[in-house]
Design a protein around this motif. Structure first.
Motif, PDB file in Angstrom:
ATOM      1  N   VAL A   6     -22.002 -27.073 -47.004  1.00  0.00           N
ATOM      2  CA  VAL A   6     -21.726 -26.007 -46.439  1.00  0.00           C
ATOM      3  C   VAL A   6     -22.353 -24.893 -47.450  1.00  0.00           C
ATOM      4  O   VAL A   6     -21.689 -24.877 -48.589  1.00  0.00           O
ATOM      5  N   LEU A   8     -22.921 -21.212 -48.661  1.00  0.00           N
ATOM      6  CA  LEU A   8     -22.255 -19.964 -48.805  1.00  0.00           C
ATOM      7  C   LEU A   8     -23.478 -18.945 -49.193  1.00  0.00           C
ATOM      8  O   LEU A   8     -23.639 -18.807 -50.187  1.00  0.00           O
ATOM      9  N   LEU A  73     -15.867 -19.616 -46.627  1.00  0.00           N
ATOM     10  CA  LEU A  73     -15.401 -21.171 -46.649  1.00  0.00           C
ATOM     11  C   LEU A  73     -14.555 -21.669 -45.332  1.00  0.00           C
ATOM     12  O   LEU A  73     -15.078 -22.734 -44.743  1.00  0.00           O
ATOM     13  N   SER A  90     -18.988 -27.593 -50.288  1.00  0.00           N
ATOM     14  CA  SER A  90     -19.458 -26.175 -50.280  1.00  0.00           C
ATOM     15  C   SER A  90     -20.352 -26.317 -51.413  1.00  0.00           C
ATOM     16  O   SER A  90     -19.978 -26.502 -52.605  1.00  0.00           O
TER      17      SER A  90
END
Length: 188
Positions: A6, A8, A73, A90
């Protein structure tokens, strides 16, 4: 361990002055640099506005858009929980070596019996946006009420989370917030 990354990438770049994720670092955009070392077999979810990338990615937004890193998040965890059978890691879009840190965090998670690993910088400070989670920790993040984290610190998401700290090299935690930091990162 199977992982989903993921990224950000929804910040406003206030201190940078322009879209920092489009800024060039050795001829490559900062965002492309951040995802360059994410293994090809890991699906990528980008939390931020859609933009062209060199690899396939699913785009999503925090609720509401621009609600901050904790909200980003949580938004990423919601997508990851639906798509992943292993763990979520992340990667801050403004950390050029974020993909390298992600690999290290997933490796540490795979070698442990905990549900979370958090990156720690050279000064011993936890970097909550460099986080690998699985199992109950991923479920907890995904089920967080988006309204409860608008404008909140990402560090608040670590409260009550039994996370293994993973020391990361300085180059892997340095984020780019100003144009001067691009030059600094290049010297590390």
């Amino acid at each position: 361990m199977r992982a989903i990354a993921v990224v950000l990438a929804g910040g406003t770049s206030r201190r940078f002055g322009t879209d920092k994720l489009a800024a060039r670092l050795a001829g490559v955009s900062l965002l492309e640099r951040a995802i360059a070392d994410i293994p090809e077999e890991w699906p990528v979810v980008v939390v931020g506005p859609e933009r062209p990338l060199s690899r396939p990615a699913v785009f999503t937004r925090e609720i509401p858009a621009g609600a901050g890193p904790a909200a980003a998040l949580v938004a990423g965890a919601r997508v990851a929980a639906l798509r992943c059978t292993g763990c979520m890691v992340s990667v801050p879009g403004d950390v050029p070596a974020g993909g390298q840190a992600a690999r290290q965090l997933v490796s540490a998670l795979a070698d442990s019996d905990v549900d979370a690993c958090v990156g720690v910088d050279e000064h011993g400070v936890e970097q909550p946006l460099q986080l690998a989670v699985r199992g109950a920790a991923l479920t907890r993040l995904a089920e967080t009420d988006p309204a409860s984290v608008v404008g909140a610190s990402a560090r608040s998401l670590l409260v009550g989370l039994d996370a293994l700290q993973v020391r990361l090299p300085p180059r892997w935690t340095l984020d780019i917030d100003t144009p001067d930091q691009i030059a600094l990162w290049s010297k590390l």
